[in-house]
Design an enzyme around this catalytic site. Structure first.
Site, mmCIF file in Angstrom:
data_model
loop_
_atom_site.group_PDB
_atom_site.id
_atom_site.type_symbol
_atom_site.label_atom_id
_atom_site.label_comp_id
_atom_site.label_asym_id
_atom_site.label_seq_id
_atom_site.Cartn_x
_atom_site.Cartn_y
_atom_site.Cartn_z
ATOM 1 N N GLY A 176 0.508 -0.593 0.370
ATOM 2 C CA GLY A 176 0.121 0.201 -0.303
ATOM 3 C C GLY A 176 0.643 1.566 0.488
ATOM 4 O O GLY A 176 1.815 0.838 -0.566
ATOM 5 N N CYS A 177 0.087 2.339 0.241
ATOM 6 C CA CYS A 177 1.042 3.540 0.626
ATOM 7 C C CYS A 177 2.528 3.568 0.982
ATOM 8 O O CYS A 177 2.442 2.834 1.852
ATOM 9 C CB CYS A 177 0.304 4.568 0.962
ATOM 10 S SG CYS A 177 1.038 6.366 1.884
ATOM 11 N N PHE A 178 3.094 3.840 0.746
ATOM 12 C CA PHE A 178 4.852 3.739 1.576
ATOM 13 C C PHE A 178 5.107 4.533 2.454
ATOM 14 O O PHE A 178 6.578 3.967 3.256
ATOM 15 C CB PHE A 178 5.789 3.768 -0.286
ATOM 16 C CG PHE A 178 5.687 4.383 -1.223
ATOM 17 C CD1 PHE A 178 5.652 5.774 -0.666
ATOM 18 C CD2 PHE A 178 6.594 4.388 -1.605
ATOM 19 C CE1 PHE A 178 5.199 6.776 -1.869
ATOM 20 C CE2 PHE A 178 6.512 5.300 -2.977
ATOM 21 C CZ PHE A 178 6.123 7.172 -2.822
#
Length: 260
Positions: A101-103
């Site tokens: 997902g969002c890093f």
């Protein structure tokens, strides 16, 4: 006369109407008006993911500028992103790469692991050479947002990193983590050695027994890693969206605020 009327449902998007008063000699009397969609203001591109998502949806509805597709690559450069990650870790260190997902939040999770000596966020597994964040957000380059972890195997085993990976996201949702939707948010483990591949598969099989839905995590060889823009690096440690720095201390268990 040009009059601006603000919609109650979308207060930030004014609607433009042109009102014209016709002369008594005209065949039609009274006021006439025409809707002028060409006068709609363009939607500015902002850095935050929320506003980018909103702009994307508004673009699909015909508001704002049309998104540009990534340019085609030459045959020579198009092979580079599909090649192996040719970067070299520091002496005595190893690489590991994970997409969850969002890093931003994923990177902070790994920063806190004892034995992890460096983290970088970036893009991999796509078809475009040197992609930008804007490129991968189009969904046309097939890149995944990943965290590349450099770790000392004497202090941190690969299995420890796998445990962090499984615990910090939902590996059963395809191309989505929470409100972040797109192929760039897919779950993935990208291995650098046959030993890492074997450990990843065994770890996935163990974790599958703990969840009720099929795991959709892809397990693939690590490919060319493109380091993301500097403002993405250690984003939450630097303060995130609201300027509130989050701890990178080893062993820290403070809850992670994913967007700062």
């Amino acid at each position: 006369m040009l009059k601006t009327i603000t919609s109650s449902s979308s207060p930030s998007l004014p609607l433009f109407f042109k009102f014209t008063h016709k002369s008594p000699s005209s065949s039609s009397s009274g006021l006439s008006f025409s809707f002028r969609p060409s006068s709609l203001p363009s939607i500015p591109t902002l850095k935050s993911r929320k506003t980018r998502t909103m702009s994307s949806w508004l673009g699909k509805l015909g508001f704002g500028p049309k998104a540009q597709e990534p340019s085609m690559e030459s045959s020579s450069t198009s092979k580079i992103p599909l090649g192996p990650d040719d970067d070299i870790p520091a002496p005595g260190q190893q690489f590991a790469a994970f997409g969850a997902g969002c890093f931003w939040g994923v990177e902070l999770s790994f920063q806190r692991v004892p034995g992890v000596t460096k983290t970088e966020v970036g893009y991999t597994q796509g078809y475009m050479h040197n992609p930008s964040y804007e490129d991968i957000c189009t969904g046309l380059t097939n890149h995944s947002e990943v965290v590349r972890v450099q770790f000392d195997p004497k202090e941190c085993g690969y299995d420890t990193l796998l445990d962090v990976f499984w615990s910090k996201h939902d590996p059963t949702t395809l191309n989505r983590q929470g409100g972040d939707v797109g192929t760039q948010y897919r779950s993935g483990i990208y291995f650098y050695t046959p030993e890492q591949e074997k450990a990843a598969i065994e770890s996935r099989d163990r974790y599958q027994k703990q969840v009720n839905r099929p795991i959709v995590t892809e397990i693939l060889p690590a490919k060319k890693f493109y380091r993301a823009e500097e403002y993405h690096q250690q984003y939450l440690a630097k303060g995130g969206r609201f300027g509130l720095k989050q701890s990178t201390e080893k062993g820290c268990n403070d809850p992670i605020r994913c967007y700062g």
